[in-house]
Design a protein around this motif. Structure first.
Motif, PDB file in Angstrom:
ATOM      1  N   ILE A   7     -10.959 -39.054 -15.213  1.00 37.33           N
ATOM      2  CA  ILE A   7     -10.627 -39.128 -16.639  1.00 37.33           C
ATOM      3  C   ILE A   7     -10.467 -37.713 -17.198  1.00 37.33           C
ATOM      4  CG2 ILE A   7     -11.386 -39.941 -18.905  1.00 37.33           C
ATOM      5  CD1 ILE A   7     -10.816 -42.210 -16.875  1.00 37.33           C
ATOM      6  N   THR A 105      -8.749 -39.936 -24.721  1.00 38.24           N
ATOM      7  CA  THR A 105     -10.130 -39.605 -24.375  1.00 38.24           C
ATOM      8  C   THR A 105     -10.525 -38.382 -25.186  1.00 38.24           C
ATOM      9  OG1 THR A 105      -9.813 -40.472 -22.143  1.00 38.24           O
ATOM     10  CG2 THR A 105     -11.708 -39.021 -22.498  1.00 38.24           C
ATOM     11  N   LYS A 108     -16.289 -36.608 -22.746  1.00 39.36           N
ATOM     12  CA  LYS A 108     -16.967 -37.317 -21.666  1.00 39.36           C
ATOM     13  C   LYS A 108     -18.185 -36.527 -21.231  1.00 39.36           C
ATOM     14  CE  LYS A 108     -14.692 -35.730 -17.446  1.00 39.36           C
ATOM     15  NZ  LYS A 108     -13.913 -36.159 -16.284  1.00 39.36           N
ATOM     16  N   LEU A 120     -17.853 -42.114 -21.979  1.00 38.83           N
ATOM     17  CA  LEU A 120     -16.584 -41.648 -22.532  1.00 38.83           C
ATOM     18  C   LEU A 120     -16.518 -41.977 -24.016  1.00 38.83           C
ATOM     19  CD1 LEU A 120     -14.221 -43.221 -19.845  1.00 38.83           C
ATOM     20  CD2 LEU A 120     -15.194 -40.914 -19.823  1.00 38.83           C
ATOM     21  N   GLY A 122     -13.599 -42.322 -26.951  1.00 40.15           N
ATOM     22  CA  GLY A 122     -12.150 -42.398 -27.041  1.00 40.15           C
ATOM     23  C   GLY A 122     -11.682 -42.981 -28.353  1.00 40.15           C
TER      24      GLY A 122
END
Length: 148
Positions: A7, A105, A108, A120, A122
């Motif tokens: 990610i 995103t 994280k 995460l 987002g």
């Protein structure tokens, strides 16, 4: 499989296509949100909506369907979510609209208590066929850490 390490913060992804039907909008509204502008053509015409609009909760459910379909298609190692923040319905969604999503995103990190789990943050934006933003929300997602 898509893991925490895969990610990228700041990455924006577009996905999904959901065609809203009148039948689904009415069925949902009758069951869960039976306000007149969601279930009655005549009453809805007299409001600022001008016609039957979908419940915001249906919009959220349609968004969730697109999110899960996207996660499954990309084989994401998701572990659920502890919740969402800042859910906003920006414009009405109407029967016959076609919706899609953009996801970004924001941050994280790895959980201190559960180092096998990534956390995460987002933002999801739902857009209609004209590119109008109809809904936004921020979410926290949990995802497996590959640990390589």
């Amino acid at each position: 499989m898509l893991y925490y390490e895969d990610i990228e913060v700041g990455k924006v992804t577009s996905f999904g296509e959901y065609k809203v039907t009148r039948e689904e909008a009415l069925d949902f509204a009758h069951k869960y949100d039976p306000q007149s502008f969601h279930i009655d053509d005549e009453a809805a015409a007299k409001t600022h909506f001008g016609r039957i609009s979908c419940s915001g909760w249906l919009s959220a459910a349609m968004m969730m369907r697109m999110v899960v379909d996207n996660m499954n298609a990309n084989k994401q190692a998701g572990l659920g979510s502890p919740g969402v923040d800042n859910l906003r319905w920006l414009k009405p969604v109407y029967p016959c609209d076609t919706l899609h999503c953009e996801s970004e995103t924001l941050s994280k990190r790895i959980s201190r208590k559960r180092p096998y789990m990534g956390i995460l943050k987002g933002r999801i934006t739902v857009l209609n066929q004209n590119g109008d933003r109809v809904m936004t929300m921020e979410s926290t997602g949990l995802i497996e850490v590959r640990g390589d």
